[in-house]
Enzyme design. Structure first.
Site, PDB file in Angstrom:
ATOM      1  N   GLU A  77     -18.862  17.655   2.081  1.00  0.00           N
ATOM      2  CA  GLU A  77     -18.069  18.422   1.110  1.00  0.00           C
ATOM      3  C   GLU A  77     -18.623  18.236  -0.309  1.00  0.00           C
ATOM      4  O   GLU A  77     -18.675  19.182  -1.090  1.00  0.00           O
ATOM      5  CB  GLU A  77     -16.593  18.018   1.205  1.00  0.00           C
ATOM      6  CG  GLU A  77     -16.030  18.434   2.560  1.00  0.00           C
ATOM      7  CD  GLU A  77     -14.520  18.292   2.730  1.00  0.00           C
ATOM      8  OE1 GLU A  77     -13.963  19.071   3.508  1.00  0.00           O
ATOM      9  OE2 GLU A  77     -13.915  17.409   2.116  1.00  0.00           O
ATOM     10  N   GLY A 129      -0.354   4.344   0.225  1.00  0.00           N
ATOM     11  CA  GLY A 129      -1.218   5.444   0.674  1.00  0.00           C
ATOM     12  C   GLY A 129      -0.476   6.288   1.697  1.00  0.00           C
ATOM     13  O   GLY A 129       0.763   6.277   1.748  1.00  0.00           O
ATOM     14  N   GLY A 136       0.815  -1.219   0.000  1.00  0.00           N
ATOM     15  CA  GLY A 136       0.000   0.000   0.000  1.00  0.00           C
ATOM     16  C   GLY A 136       0.843   1.260   0.000  1.00  0.00           C
ATOM     17  O   GLY A 136       1.627   1.490   0.916  1.00  0.00           O
ATOM     18  N   VAL A 187      -1.950  -7.337  -4.389  1.00  0.00           N
ATOM     19  CA  VAL A 187      -1.643  -8.406  -3.435  1.00  0.00           C
ATOM     20  C   VAL A 187      -2.883  -9.275  -3.245  1.00  0.00           C
ATOM     21  O   VAL A 187      -3.970  -8.768  -2.939  1.00  0.00           O
ATOM     22  CB  VAL A 187      -1.156  -7.821  -2.095  1.00  0.00           C
ATOM     23  CG1 VAL A 187      -1.014  -8.914  -1.049  1.00  0.00           C
ATOM     24  CG2 VAL A 187       0.165  -7.102  -2.298  1.00  0.00           C
ATOM     25  N   ALA A 243      -6.041  10.663   7.685  1.00  0.00           N
ATOM     26  CA  ALA A 243      -4.666  10.689   7.177  1.00  0.00           C
ATOM     27  C   ALA A 243      -3.628  10.776   8.303  1.00  0.00           C
ATOM     28  O   ALA A 243      -2.608  10.086   8.262  1.00  0.00           O
ATOM     29  CB  ALA A 243      -4.502  11.861   6.207  1.00  0.00           C
ATOM     30  N   GLN A 244      -3.876  11.600   9.313  1.00  0.00           N
ATOM     31  CA  GLN A 244      -2.859  11.833  10.339  1.00  0.00           C
ATOM     32  C   GLN A 244      -2.440  10.581  11.121  1.00  0.00           C
ATOM     33  O   GLN A 244      -1.239  10.335  11.269  1.00  0.00           O
ATOM     34  CB  GLN A 244      -3.288  12.953  11.290  1.00  0.00           C
ATOM     35  CG  GLN A 244      -2.895  14.338  10.800  1.00  0.00           C
ATOM     36  CD  GLN A 244      -1.397  14.503  10.568  1.00  0.00           C
ATOM     37  OE1 GLN A 244      -0.572  13.991  11.317  1.00  0.00           O
ATOM     38  NE2 GLN A 244      -1.030  15.183   9.512  1.00  0.00           N
TER      39      GLN A 244
HETATM   40  C1  LIG Z   1     -13.222  10.880  -0.299  1.00  0.00           C
HETATM   41  C2  LIG Z   1     -12.355  10.843   0.932  1.00  0.00           C
HETATM   42  C3  LIG Z   1     -12.052  12.011   1.595  1.00  0.00           C
HETATM   43  C4  LIG Z   1     -11.233  11.986   2.723  1.00  0.00           C
HETATM   44  N1  LIG Z   1     -10.957  13.168   3.357  1.00  0.00           N
HETATM   45  C5  LIG Z   1     -10.116  13.170   4.410  1.00  0.00           C
HETATM   46  C6  LIG Z   1      -9.732  14.378   5.034  1.00  0.00           C
HETATM   47  O1  LIG Z   1     -10.176  15.464   4.645  1.00  0.00           O
HETATM   48  N2  LIG Z   1      -8.859  14.312   6.088  1.00  0.00           N
HETATM   49  C7  LIG Z   1      -8.352  13.128   6.530  1.00  0.00           C
HETATM   50  O2  LIG Z   1      -7.539  13.127   7.468  1.00  0.00           O
HETATM   51  N3  LIG Z   1      -8.714  11.969   5.969  1.00  0.00           N
HETATM   52  C8  LIG Z   1      -9.571  11.961   4.920  1.00  0.00           C
HETATM   53  N4  LIG Z   1      -9.920  10.769   4.335  1.00  0.00           N
HETATM   54  C9  LIG Z   1      -9.420   9.523   4.915  1.00  0.00           C
HETATM   55  C10 LIG Z   1      -7.988   9.258   4.482  1.00  0.00           C
HETATM   56  O3  LIG Z   1      -7.903   9.312   3.085  1.00  0.00           O
HETATM   57  C11 LIG Z   1      -7.547   7.893   4.994  1.00  0.00           C
HETATM   58  O4  LIG Z   1      -7.683   7.840   6.374  1.00  0.00           O
HETATM   59  C12 LIG Z   1      -6.104   7.606   4.598  1.00  0.00           C
HETATM   60  O5  LIG Z   1      -5.986   7.554   3.216  1.00  0.00           O
HETATM   61  C13 LIG Z   1      -5.599   6.319   5.240  1.00  0.00           C
HETATM   62  O6  LIG Z   1      -4.305   6.053   4.797  1.00  0.00           O
HETATM   63  P1  LIG Z   1      -3.828   4.545   4.540  1.00  0.00           P
HETATM   64  O7  LIG Z   1      -2.398   4.666   4.122  1.00  0.00           O
HETATM   65  O8  LIG Z   1      -4.192   3.718   5.694  1.00  0.00           O
HETATM   66  O9  LIG Z   1      -4.723   4.051   3.330  1.00  0.00           O
HETATM   67  P2  LIG Z   1      -4.860   4.610   1.778  1.00  0.00           P
HETATM   68  O10 LIG Z   1      -4.355   6.007   1.767  1.00  0.00           O
HETATM   69  O11 LIG Z   1      -6.232   4.333   1.432  1.00  0.00           O
HETATM   70  O12 LIG Z   1      -3.840   3.700   1.007  1.00  0.00           O
HETATM   71  C14 LIG Z   1      -4.039   2.344   0.797  1.00  0.00           C
HETATM   72  C15 LIG Z   1      -3.246   1.939  -0.430  1.00  0.00           C
HETATM   73  O13 LIG Z   1      -3.214   0.528  -0.494  1.00  0.00           O
HETATM   74  C16 LIG Z   1      -3.402   0.111  -1.827  1.00  0.00           C
HETATM   75  N5  LIG Z   1      -3.962  -1.245  -1.777  1.00  0.00           N
HETATM   76  C17 LIG Z   1      -5.072  -1.644  -1.112  1.00  0.00           C
HETATM   77  N6  LIG Z   1      -5.264  -2.956  -1.240  1.00  0.00           N
HETATM   78  C18 LIG Z   1      -4.243  -3.416  -2.021  1.00  0.00           C
HETATM   79  C19 LIG Z   1      -3.881  -4.697  -2.505  1.00  0.00           C
HETATM   80  N7  LIG Z   1      -4.585  -5.783  -2.211  1.00  0.00           N
HETATM   81  N8  LIG Z   1      -2.784  -4.802  -3.285  1.00  0.00           N
HETATM   82  C20 LIG Z   1      -2.036  -3.712  -3.582  1.00  0.00           C
HETATM   83  N9  LIG Z   1      -2.334  -2.474  -3.141  1.00  0.00           N
HETATM   84  C21 LIG Z   1      -3.410  -2.334  -2.358  1.00  0.00           C
HETATM   85  C22 LIG Z   1      -4.330   1.145  -2.409  1.00  0.00           C
HETATM   86  O14 LIG Z   1      -4.227   1.201  -3.816  1.00  0.00           O
HETATM   87  C23 LIG Z   1      -3.854   2.418  -1.728  1.00  0.00           C
HETATM   88  O15 LIG Z   1      -2.874   3.085  -2.494  1.00  0.00           O
HETATM   89  C24 LIG Z   1     -10.733  10.768   3.204  1.00  0.00           C
HETATM   90  C25 LIG Z   1     -11.043   9.587   2.535  1.00  0.00           C
HETATM   91  C26 LIG Z   1     -11.834   9.618   1.397  1.00  0.00           C
HETATM   92  C27 LIG Z   1     -12.143   8.340   0.663  1.00  0.00           C
END
Ligand SMILES: Cc1cc2nc3c(=O)[nH]c(=O)nc-3n(C[C@H](O)[C@H](O)[C@H](O)COP(=O)(O)OP(=O)(O)OC[C@H]3O[C@@H](n4cnc5c(N)ncnc54)[C@H](O)[C@@H]3O)c2cc1C
Length: 432
Positions: free
Chosen positions: A175, A18, A16, A84, A321-322
């Site tokens: 939003e 993200g 991931g 994955v 995100a944080q």
């Molecule tokens: C529309 C929207 C608006 C948001 N607004 C806010 C905001 O204003 N403020 C805030 O703090 N948070 C916001 N969030 C929440 C925030 O985006 C998440 O909390 C954050 O992205 C979590 O980070 P992460 O790294 O855990 O997951 P993600 O950022 O979701 O990253 C996960 C990654 O894993 C990859 N992945 C998943 N499964 C697989 C797999 N099986 N194989 C390979 N790759 C895989 C995905 O492609 C992705 O790139 C928002 C979310 C959304 C959907």
């Protein structure tokens, strides 16, 4: 098959790219690890601005950033675009659609997915916004519905095509509703002079008694007031029970005829297969204070997919995100400690607050000790989001789009590049 050389350093496989995965990879730069980052997409995306892509305010490229570019100056870091499929904890292997890879340490940072609470009908017929392709689907649907509304002589059909129902009034729902209301006011009447755009409805349906439930009462109330002023119809304490593609039904008998339902009412963890025994009721992976997956020394989970239960966060940290960024940063340090056989540092979340914007000049901001709303909050919101974006090019693109949209009352990206067909199976294949 993945073509990754052997190394004398321990291999960290991160699933991931993200917020969590990237923050960890950045902190592991040139440390004594071989880092292999896997993601099914070749870009990192900035979800907080996704609603602006869905409503034509920003181009999708301005919220996406190539993952390769993030790690290009790292020694011994490899990116592979791979889905994955499973992890094999016994043999310490990750199985993907491009092959299998061995790990010394595994980090699961796969984020979250939509939760329809088991309702297959809603899943099939509604739109969601977790990925950029999905945001583009919403953009296409909005514009296609207007094209169709213009063509039909049937007043009821036209009404349904111009009725947008958003289920869930968290930040995403709020939003999106605000942005749609602004399109109705400033953009669509210019594009469709021969259509009575005042017929367009934006219905925001929320199960609980407040919009932005996770924020302070002051912010919830301010957001509600702003939305109402923009003409958004808010339905609180209303539980949606179904959507057959034509009519939304609710528990207490309300119904909406609509050709556009956006589901933003729930998320759950999106773990990889092979770790089922560690999942909680929100499908998140149970981790200890060091983000170590319960029962494993060498597997970690971060961000949305991780549930670190604690006194303050009974069911884990908010899916924002944080926490993801902060957990990634700490894990880099802890991995070094683990190798050196030092004791690990516990994760303590530094809550910097939350915010949401409801259209031009209006936002609500909750800082740990300060809550405010209005124009100043809107500037704070813009500043924070602009500076959180990765890359100078993306910051510049977003900045200029905002300046342009603000002064010209426009949303430039009103183009149907890839038409949306209401066939979920096909769409799901494209979105993988
Ligand atoms: C529309 C929207 C608006 C948001 N607004 C806010 C905001 O204003 N403020 C805030 O703090 N948070 C916001 N969030 C929440 C925030 O985006 C998440 O909390 C954050 O992205 C979590 O980070 P992460 O790294 O855990 O997951 P993600 O950022 O979701 O990253 C996960 C990654 O894993 C990859 N992945 C998943 N499964 C697989 C797999 N099986 N194989 C390979 N790759 C895989 C995905 O492609 C992705 O790139 C928002 C979310 C959304 C959907």
């Amino acid at each position: 098959m993945m073509n990754i050389p052997d190394s004398s350093n321990p291999r960290v496989v991160i699933i991931g790219g993200g917020f969590a995965g990237v923050s960890l990879a950045r902190k592991l730069k040139n440390k004594n690890f071989q880092v292999v980052l896997l993601d099914k997409h070749n870009y990192h995306n900035f979800q907080p601005l996704m609603y602006q892509v869905a409503t034509g305010g920003l181009e999708s490229g301005s919220i996406a950033y190539p993952i390769r570019k993030i790690i290009k100056e790292h020694k011994e870091a490899f990116f592979r675009m791979a889905l994955v499929e499973q992890i094999d904890t016994k043999n310490k292997k990750v199985i993907t659609d491009i092959g299998t890879i061995y790990y010394d340490y595994l980090v699961i940072a796969t984020g979250s997915t939509n939760n329809y609470f088991g309702n297959k009908e809603i899943e099939k017929n509604s739109m969601v916004m977790k990925t950029i392709p999905e945001a583009l689907n919403i953009r296409s649907l909005i514009l296609e519905n207007f094209e169709l509304a213009l063509q039909t002589n049937d007043a009821a059909e036209r009404k349904a095509l111009m009725n947008f129902v958003i289920v869930g009034a968290g930040p995403t729902g709020v939003e999106l509703a605000g942005a749609l209301a602004e399109m109705k006011k400033a953009v669509l009447p210019k594009d469709y002079p021969d259509l009575d755009v005042s017929m367009m409805e934006i219905n925001l349906v929320q199960g609980s008694q407040n919009v932005l439930d996770a924020m302070t009462n002051k912010s919830s109330k301010a957001a509600e007031k702003y939305l109402k002023a923009l003409g958004v119809k808010i339905h609180l304490k209303t539980i949606v029970t179904g959507y057959d593609g034509n009519t939304v039904s609710t528990k207490d008998g309300l119904s909406f005829k609509t050709q556009a339902v956006i589901w933003s009412a729930g998320v759950k963890g999106a773990p990889t297969e092979g770790i089922a025994e560690t999942l909680d009721r929100a499908n998140r992976i149970r981790v200890n204070d060091y983000n170590q997956v319960e029962g494993f020394e060498d597997i970690f989970a971060l961000g949305d997919v991780a549930a670190m239960y604690g006194e303050k966060y009974q069911y884990g940290h908010p899916m924002m995100a944080q926490p993801a960024i902060q957990q990634g940063q700490l894990l880099a340090e802890n991995l070094e400690r683990l190798v050196k056989k030092q004791s690990l540092k516990k994760f303590v979340y530094n809550d910097k607050g939350s915010m949401a914007t409801i259209g031009r000049n209006k936002a609500v901001v909750d800082l740990p000790k300060l809550h405010f709303n209005g124009v100043f909050a809107w500037f704070v919101w813009m500043f924070v989001h602009l500076f959180s974006l990765i890359g100078f090019k993306n910051k510049t693109l977003v900045f200029w789009s905002w300046v342009y949209n603000y002064f010209v009352f426009d949303r430039e990206s009103r183009v149907i590049i890839r038409p949306f067909r209401k066939n979920r199976d096909l769409e799901q294949q494209m979105n993988q």
